[in-house]
Design an enzyme around this catalytic site. Structure first.
Site, mmCIF file in Angstrom:
data_model
loop_
_atom_site.group_PDB
_atom_site.id
_atom_site.type_symbol
_atom_site.label_atom_id
_atom_site.label_comp_id
_atom_site.label_asym_id
_atom_site.label_seq_id
_atom_site.Cartn_x
_atom_site.Cartn_y
_atom_site.Cartn_z
ATOM 1 N N GLY A 1 0.580 -1.181 -0.174
ATOM 2 C CA GLY A 1 -0.474 -0.084 0.113
ATOM 3 C C GLY A 1 1.504 1.029 0.121
ATOM 4 O O GLY A 1 2.456 1.147 0.376
ATOM 5 N N ALA B 1 9.057 5.947 7.329
ATOM 6 C CA ALA B 1 7.734 5.663 6.395
ATOM 7 C C ALA B 1 7.866 3.886 6.775
ATOM 8 O O ALA B 1 8.850 3.202 7.554
ATOM 9 C CB ALA B 1 8.573 5.562 5.122
ATOM 10 N N CYS C 1 5.342 9.358 0.063
ATOM 11 C CA CYS C 1 4.206 9.154 0.680
ATOM 12 C C CYS C 1 3.827 9.927 0.319
ATOM 13 O O CYS C 1 1.816 10.133 0.824
ATOM 14 C CB CYS C 1 4.448 8.967 1.996
ATOM 15 S SG CYS C 1 5.285 7.297 2.649
ATOM 16 N N GLY D 1 4.607 0.935 4.876
ATOM 17 C CA GLY D 1 4.555 -0.031 4.025
ATOM 18 C C GLY D 1 4.041 -1.181 4.068
ATOM 19 O O GLY D 1 5.463 -2.058 4.028
ATOM 20 N N ARG E 1 2.182 4.997 -1.208
ATOM 21 C CA ARG E 1 2.611 5.812 -2.998
ATOM 22 C C ARG E 1 3.740 5.602 -3.128
ATOM 23 O O ARG E 1 4.947 4.219 -3.059
ATOM 24 C CB ARG E 1 1.892 7.243 -2.283
ATOM 25 C CG ARG E 1 0.857 7.144 -2.184
ATOM 26 C CD ARG E 1 0.278 8.673 -2.356
ATOM 27 N NE ARG E 1 0.032 9.217 -3.460
ATOM 28 C CZ ARG E 1 -0.970 10.764 -2.857
ATOM 29 N NH1 ARG E 1 -1.796 10.984 -1.752
ATOM 30 N NH2 ARG E 1 -1.333 11.652 -4.110
ATOM 31 N N TYR E 2 5.028 6.324 -3.698
ATOM 32 C CA TYR E 2 6.578 6.218 -3.676
ATOM 33 C C TYR E 2 7.140 6.536 -2.194
ATOM 34 O O TYR E 2 7.197 7.214 -1.631
ATOM 35 C CB TYR E 2 7.073 7.285 -4.962
ATOM 36 C CG TYR E 2 6.624 7.228 -6.253
ATOM 37 C CD1 TYR E 2 7.120 6.214 -6.729
ATOM 38 C CD2 TYR E 2 5.579 8.318 -6.309
ATOM 39 C CE1 TYR E 2 6.460 6.416 -8.143
ATOM 40 C CE2 TYR E 2 4.978 7.393 -8.194
ATOM 41 C CZ TYR E 2 5.443 7.052 -9.185
ATOM 42 O OH TYR E 2 4.960 6.450 -9.783
#
Length: 218
Positions: free
Chosen positions: A73, A143, A174, A145, A75-76
């Site tokens: 899940g 971060a 993100c 994910g 973004r970058y």
């Protein structure tokens, strides 16, 4: 450390495709009951990963780093030397089948480990990741994910120890453009991976205890 969970620390820089293939194979084996769960600490060479919500408009990549579809899940995200990445292959089928609890507990684990190193880290409502500082100094230091397949987790977290923070300029991290990123080094703290690993190891049992172990429920 729980005896049936492998704690692995890789030296050097692990290529992302190699790590992804290992995670996927291990997750399948955990689900099949033929391998133990895994916590894997590593570093990657400079690269970007794209989550399932990645927006191409948020990728600039002036240094032409490789970009990989992660399947997680989000973004970058940037990964690179000086950043501790932790991948978790854990069986949530025996830990309550609660993805929100897992993510919340993962955040708490990162916050606890950073606290041991002198960082006042926290969650921020409506924002992904782990944050520190206030006002103009507010920035992301970690971060998250994750992906869950058949109740086995993959991917995990990253914490900035001493990466080249300019590399984050190749993306909107993100999807959050209003705030910057920071690191233990930028905060004037010891910029070494080992003390962070030790703090993560010490606080890992509390992380596990925060997940519901249904095998212990009568």
């Amino acid at each position: 450390m729980t005896s049936d969970i492998e704690w692995r620390v890789s030296d050097g820089l692990v290529p992302y495709p190699e790590a992804l293939a290992e995670m996927e194979a291990r997750a399948a084996a955990v689900r099949a009951g033929t391998a133990n769960e895994l916590v894997w600490m590593l570093e990657h060479p400079p690269l970007f990963t794209a989550g399932t919500s990645a927006d191409p408009a948020e990728l600039f990549n002036p240094l032409d780093f490789p970009v990989f579809e992660a399947g997680r899940g989000g973004r970058y995200t940037y990964h690179g030397p000086g950043q501790r990445v932790g991948y978790l292959v854990l069986d949530l089928e025996k830990r309550g089948k609660d993805i929100r609890c897992f993510v919340h507990s993962l955040e708490g684990w990162m916050i606890a480990a950073l606290g041991e190193l002198g960082v006042e880290a926290r969650r921020e409502p409506g924002r992904i990741g782990i944050w520190t500082g206030t006002g103009s100094e507010e920035a992301k230091i970690g971060a998250i994910g994750v992906r869950v397949r058949r109740w086995v987790t993959m991917h995990g977290f990253s914490i900035n120890v001493a990466p080249d923070l300019s590399h984050f300029g190749g993306i909107v991290p993100c999807g959050i453009a209003e705030y910057g990123v920071t690191s233990l080094e930028r905060l004037g703290l010891e910029a070494s991976i080992n003390p962070l690993d030790e703090a993560l190891n010490r606080s890992f049992p509390a992380f596990l205890n925060s997940l519901r172990d249904i095998s212990q429920v009568a």
